[in-house]
Every structure is written in structure tokens, then in C-alpha cells.
Design an enzyme around this catalytic site. Structure first.
Site, PDB file in Angstrom:
ATOM      1  N   GLU A  47      27.740   0.193  31.271  1.00 49.89           N
ATOM      2  CA  GLU A  47      27.766   0.128  32.740  1.00 49.89           C
ATOM      3  C   GLU A  47      26.347  -0.011  33.254  1.00 49.89           C
ATOM      4  OE1 GLU A  47      29.471   3.323  34.981  1.00 49.89           O
ATOM      5  OE2 GLU A  47      31.375   3.176  33.944  1.00 49.89           O
ATOM      6  N   ASP A  58      26.698   9.773  44.168  1.00 49.61           N
ATOM      7  CA  ASP A  58      25.809  10.151  43.074  1.00 49.61           C
ATOM      8  C   ASP A  58      25.008  11.404  43.362  1.00 49.61           C
ATOM      9  OD1 ASP A  58      26.065   8.169  40.907  1.00 49.61           O
ATOM     10  OD2 ASP A  58      25.653   6.770  42.537  1.00 49.61           O
TER      11      ASP A  58
END
Ligand SMILES: Cc1ncc(COP(=O)(O)O)c(C=O)c1O
Lengths: 266, 396
Positions: A47, A58
Site C-alpha cells: 500500500e 490517521d
């Protein structure tokens, strides 16, 4: 057949190892080296993060990585160039992008997908694009005609009805978010993790890969007993943060960590 | 498809937030739909608005400004007289009641100017809820009085140092907190932004402003005003003011947004003028962004307008042309701040000062015997130190 589907269909591993890191941290050329190192040491799918200024899903480690990356002048050309270089190093390993929707939308969905595909990308993970939006449906169709995948997130809070609805416009694998909150290393996971993943496997005809919070070989080993894949981001990003100023050192530390995780889930 | 889902205003709005928040947003929506129809909830809300906030807020005829500007008659909708000094409390009480109904014992909020943080800390104290306020570190400095008050009320301020350390970063951090604590916590979003149903809920709780203003003006003057003006940050006081008038086609509506220091990216927060369609903080709206879709830092002299996005309903009203959105620079806002203070004896918030600047132009264009209402969204106590600093710089 999509590249991710064929990977899982002919799997030679117990659980896939899916590492993540942000492109451009600390600079784009180092990202190429980090990508190659990770591929050489045992990633089944890689990824690649396209940095976005406001990564709401995040935690602090990835936020800092994104901030470092954006200190370099951002451009899609740079992103695609680096992606292609990583892809050319080991073309058989599927690469997916993880990013927020705004940059893709701004670039233009078809233009973005054409360029991403040329660079070796086979799927997308977009944490702020729920499946039940018009944009997600368009994206799914556009990906499908290119034989690319749209990987959706399912969380401990997702209800059954929603999971069933989501499976119609999901492909590749399901990204199962192991815990509440944002990305970041954690010591413990929700108690019903195993049951939830079992339930998902029965409900959705796709591999279920677990991510958010996993960092140690012990955790990976344990979760690989029931998940089809292990996704690790923050722990890798931390290695880059701590060693990134010295490329050689960072490469060695990454190689060591990646191979340990790979061994723990084989 | 998306556009037929609830929560869209034309092509804007919707729900573009991380999946982990979806169940909470659906719970919030269904709870709100239920409570909206409940007489008991309505009564409870009205009770607090009347007896705690001090509603209805008066409509003041600004005789001296009217004379000075030499155009339309000027009226002020006095949200500055609310408890805690701004419109933000209307929404904070409404959402705290919803949170209590849902059994959530912890509330969190983002704040720029500190008025929403202060309002949330206040209701947190009153209802006995644990309260966390996310505030950009820069804003903690420039809105220090509010930051101090928030702490005095027993809430905890978590300063956010990422990026520009202002409202955008505080909002991101509050969303992250909510994702982690979604089962115990309600996120009281402070403006008409965020994923559905927030823009609708915030608008509904702020629409008392316009409904009251419309009714009182009509009662006193036996007609409707010719124009209304409000400042637009995320857009809560303005949508609250505008909503009751949207169908009154004869009423011209103006929004004032922050033109900051100039027209270059990074110098302003003029989303409706310079923004392009995009996705930020869970909603599809107009956003100030660069050629790659990265969000450009916003700037405004007023912390409450310092945001690169805007509520989706405003994006829609701008697109349809129903509302005329205009830019006001930092300098112009500062001038209006001083003018209103000296002429009317009311110190307005720096945010509100933007609305006054637009109002002066509109009043002149309308001419005499016409009427204009300005939403005086809050008082400027919080801005006194910052204004003195800016005046000091100006005299150098
Ligand atoms: C007094 C005042 N007016 C206006 C605003 C701008 O917010 P909104 O556009 O949501 O009304 C703020 C925000 O803090 C404020 O404190």
C-alpha cells in the site's frame, strides 16, 4: 480477473502481508528505495500512501509522515514516477494506493485511474469515501472496467445491514479496521476481533485483511490465525521516521522488520 | 444515488467521513429526527434558550450607524447578548440535550475564536458532562481570554499544533477523538459543517436567530426588511439568520467572508469566492485548495472565520445565487470594529465586524427608508487584546 483476486486464489501464504508507507517521506527518491526493500523482504501487496494535507483517519505517526512528505513539492507526476519505479522492481506484487478522496477528485477520476494503472496500481483504499455515496459508485464502475479493485473499510461498529450492502461494490479484499480510532500502534485489540472476522468471512465473499494498530510479530502471528491478511502502516512509518535521515540505515531497519513480520505469518 | 440521499443541498453536503463514524452519525440522525418531533424536547430546548441563554435576543435599532452611513435603516440582531456572548450557545445547548438523550457522558468540540469552545464548556458544566475542547495552538494565543474561561469552567483544552494550528487542524483532531471514543462521546460540531446530519442540525438550532428577527421586525414595522447580512466562517450564524428569509424573495441576502490580507492562496479564507468543489471534514463543499487537491491554509484576522471550507448549504446558496457573498479584508474588518464600537457603544466580535463592512455598502446602495438587519453574531471582548496589538502594528 483482478490481480489481487488471483493472488488470493492461488495463495502460497497463510496470511498476506500488506505493508503501508507514505510516498515522499522524507523524499521521493528514498521512497523508491524503501518500496524496493519492502518488496524484496516479503510484501504480498504493498500500500502506497498519497499524502493529503488533512488525513482525518490517521494517527500521529502517519500525520507526521504526511507533513514531512508535503514539505517536498507535491505533484501527481512525482507520485506516478515513484510508483512506476517501485512497480518495475517487482511487477508481480500488487500495488494499491491509500489516499483521501479530495486529491483523486481534483485530478479527475478517469485521468487519475488511467495514470495510476499505467504506473502499476491495481486498487484503491479511500478512508473518507463511504460506499454509499454517488462518487464511490462511479469510482467502483470506473475501476471495474480497468480490472482494478475498490477496497472498502469495515469497522467494529459497522452493522450487518451495511456490511451486506457494501459487499456489492467492494472488490479485492476487505480492510477490516481492528479497533476504534485512527491508525497507530496499539497494545490490545477488541475482544471479539476473531468473531467479527469470522462473521465477515461468512457474509462477504472476499478475503478479510486486518489493519489499524498491528505492529509486532506476535500480534501478526496471532491475528493471521484467522485473518486473510495483516496490514501494517504506523510501525513501518515509525522506522522511516526514526531512520529516514540515513537512507542506508532505514533500508536495513525496514528489511529486518519486514522479514520478521513475514516470517511470523507464514 | 448520492444526490437523492438526505443531507445534500444541491450537489453539496452528504457524508464523507471515515466508516468508523457512520453508525454514530446514523444514530445521531435518527435520534434527532425523533426528538425534533417530540414536544418534550422542544419544550426543554425552549426552556434553556429562554432561561439560560436569554432568548429571544432583542432587535436593536442602530440609530447612530444609520445616520453615519446615510443609507438604509440599520437593525442589529443581538446574539452578543446571549449568555457566553455569541450565537454558538444556541447550538451547543441543542446538541448537549441530544447527547444527554443518547446517554453520552462525554462531549468534545473544536473551536477557533473560542466562542464555540466556551459555549460547549458552559453546557458541559451545566449538564455535568466531561468536556474536551480542541483548539489550534495559535488560537489559544490569540483568543486567550476564551481559552482561560474554558479551563475555568472545568473543560480541558487540548491545543493542536499540527499544520497552521488553527480551526482546520482542531476540527481534524476532534474527528479523530470521536473515532476513538464514539460509543461514549458526542462531538458537538460548532458550525454548519461536517458530515450529515451536522449541517442540518446546526442550522436548525441556529435558525431561531432568523425566525425571531423576522417576526420581531415584522411586528414592529409591519413589513419585511429589504436586506439581511451576516458573516460566514463555517456558516452557522449566517445560515441561522438566512434560513427564515430564504423564501422571501424580496429580501436580499448577503454573506461576508474573510478576504484576509489579499487574494493569493494562504492570504484569505474566502471560500465562496475562491473555493472549488471538494471534500473536507466529512462533507462535499467549496474548499480553498491547490491544483492537486491539497487544502491551502486559510488566513483571517478573526480566528472564527479562519477556515478553508464552508457549510455545504452556503456552497449551494452561492451556486444558486440566492445569497450574495462578499469579501472583507482584515483592514476593513478592523475599521468596522472600531467604527461600530465608537458609534453604537457595542464592541462586536472581529468575525461580526466583517458583516458590518458589507452592511455599510449595502445600506448605501439601498438608500433611505429601506431596512437592513445585521446579525451581530457575538461580542468582541475576546478580541480586545488582539485588536490592540494590531492597532499597535498599524501605527508603526
Ligand atoms: C462571534 C462569532 N461570529 C461568527 C463566527 C463564525 O462562525 P459561523 O460562521 O459558524 O457563524 C464565530 C466563530 O467562532 C464567532 O465566534
Amino acid at each position: 480477473m483482478s490481480k489481487i483476486k488471483s493472488l488470493f486464489d492461488s495463495r502460497s501464504f497463510k496470511s498476506a502481508f500488506i505493508p503501508y508507507f507514505t510516498l515522499g517521506d522524507p523524499n521521493y527518491n528514498d521512497s523508491i528505495e524503501f518500496g524496493k526493500t519492502i518488496l524484496d523482504n516479503g510484501a504480498d501487496i504493498l500500500e502506497l500512501g498519497i499524502p493529503f494535507s488533512d488525513p482525518v483517519a490517521d494517527g500521529p505517526v502517519i500525520q507526521r509522515a504526511v507533513a514531512r512528505s508535503l514539505k517536498n513539492p507535491f505533484s501527481f507526476e512525482e507520485i506516478f514516477r515513484v510508483t512506476k519505479a517501485i512497480h518495475d522492481h517487482k511487477p508481480e506484487t500488487p500495488l494499491v494506493y491509500l489516499t483521501y478522496f479530495n486529491p483523486i477528485y481534483h485530478c479527475g477520476i478517469s485521468k487519475f485511474l488511467d495514470r495510476a494503472k499505467e504506473s502499476g496500481i491495481v486498487g484503491l483504499v479511500i478512508p473518507d469515501l463511504p460506499f454509499d455515496t454517488e462518487e464511490s459508485e462511479i469510482l467502483f464502475q470506473e475501476l471495474k472496467v480497468r480490472d482494478m479493485d475498490l477496497i472498502h473499510l469495515v469497522t467494529p461498529a459497522s452493522e450487518k445491514k451495511r456490511i451486506q450492502a457494501l459487499s456489492k461494490t467492494s472488490s479485492g479484499f476487505i480492510y477490516y479496521v481492528t479497533s476504534f480510532g485512527v491508525t497507530g500502534e496499539r497494545r490490545e485489540f477488541s475482544v471479539d476481533l476473531k468473531e467479527r472476522i469470522k462473521f465477515l468471512k461468512d457474509t462477504i465473499q472476499l478475503p478479510i485483511c486486518a489493519g489499524f494498530g498491528i505492529s509486532t510479530p506476535e500480534q501478526s502471528n496471532q491475528i493471521s490465525q484467522y485473518a486473510d491478511g495483516i496490514i501494517i502502516g504506523s510501525a513501518i512509518q515509525r522506522i522511516i521516521e526514526e531512520n529516514g535521515s540515513d537512507r542506508t540505515k532505514a533500508v536495513l531497519a525496514l528489511a529486518d522488520y519486514i522479514s520478521k513480520i513475514r516470517a511470523s505469518i507464514s | 444515488m448520492g444526490k437523492n440521499l438526505p443531507g445534500y443541498f444541491g450537489e453539496f453536503g452528504g457524508r464523507y467521513s471515515p466508516e468508523i463514524l457512520t453508525e454514530a452519525l446514523e444514530e445521531l440522525e435518527s435520534t434527532y429526527q425523533k426528538l425534533k418531533k417530540s414536544k418534550k424536547f422542544k419544550k426543554e430546548l425552549e426552556y434553556y434558550l429562554k432561561n439560560y441563554v436569554g432568548r429571544p435576543s432583542p432587535l436593536t435599532y442602530a440609530e447612530r450607524l444609520t445616520k453615519l452611513w446615510g443609507g438604509a435603516r440599520i437593525w442589529l440582531k443581538r446574539e452578543d447578548l446571549n449568555h457566553t456572548g455569541a450565537h454558538k450557545i444556541n447550538n451547543a445547548i441543542g446538541q448537549a440535550l441530544i447527547a444527554r438523550f443518547m446517554g453520552k457522558k462525554r462531549i468534545i468540540a473544536e473551536t477557533g475564536a473560542g466562542q464555540h469552545g466556551l459555549a460547549t464548556a458552559t453546557v458541559g458544566a451545566m449538564f455535568g458532562m466531561e468536556t474536551i475542547i480542541y483548539m489550534g495552538a495559535v488560537d489559544v494565543e490569540r483568543q486567550n481570554l476564551n481559552a482561560k474561561k474554558i479551563e475555568m469552567l472545568g473543560a480541558k483544552i487540548l491545543p493542536v499544533t499540527a499544520g497552521e494550528a488553527t480551526l482546520k487542524e482542531a476540527t481534524s483532531e476532534a474527528m479523530r477523538d470521536w473515532a476513538l471514543n464514539v460509543s461514549t462521546t458526542h462531538y458537538i460540531v460548532g458550525s454548519a459543517i461536517g458530515p450529515h446530519p451536522f449541517p442540518t442540525i446546526v442550522r436548525d438550532f441556529q435558525s431561531f436567530i432568523g425566525t425571531e428577527a423576522r417576526a420581531e421586525f415584522k411586528k414592529r414595522n409591519h413589513k419585511l426588511p429589504n436586506a439581511i447580512v451576516a458573516c460566514v466562517g463555517g456558516g452557522s450564524n449566517s445560515i441561522g439568520m438566512f434560513h427564515a428569509f430564504l423564501k422571501d424573495k424580496q429580501v436580499a441576502i448577503y454573506g461576508a467572508e474573510a478576504g484576509g490580507l489579499g487574494s493569493k492562496p494562504g492570504e484569505h479564507s474566502a471560500t465562496l469566492t475562491y473555493g472549488k468543489t471538494g471534500f473536507l471534514h466529512g462533507t462535499k463543499t467549496l474548499i480553498i485548495q491547490d491544483e492537486f487537491g491539497q487544502i491551502v491554509p486559510a488566513h483571517s484576522v478573526s480566528a472564527g472565520l479562519d477556515y478553508p471550507g464552508v457549510g455545504p448549504e452556503h456552497a449551494h446558496l452561492s451556486q444558486t445565487g440566492r445569497v450574495d457573498y462578499r469579501m472583507v479584508t482584515d483592514e476593513q474588518a478592523l475599521d468596522s470594529f472600531l467604527e461600530v464600537t465608537r458609534v453604537e457603544g457595542i464592541i462586536p466580535a472581529l468575525e461580526t465586524a466583517h458583516a458590518f463592512h458589507v452592511a455599510r455598502d449595502v445600506a448605501k446602495d439601498l438608500g433611505k427608508k429601506k431596512d437592513l438587519i445585521i446579525c451581530l453574531s457575538g461580542r468582541g471582548d475576546k478580541d480586545v487584546t488582539e485588536v490592540l496589538r494590531l492597532l499597535g502594528e498599524r501605527s508603526k
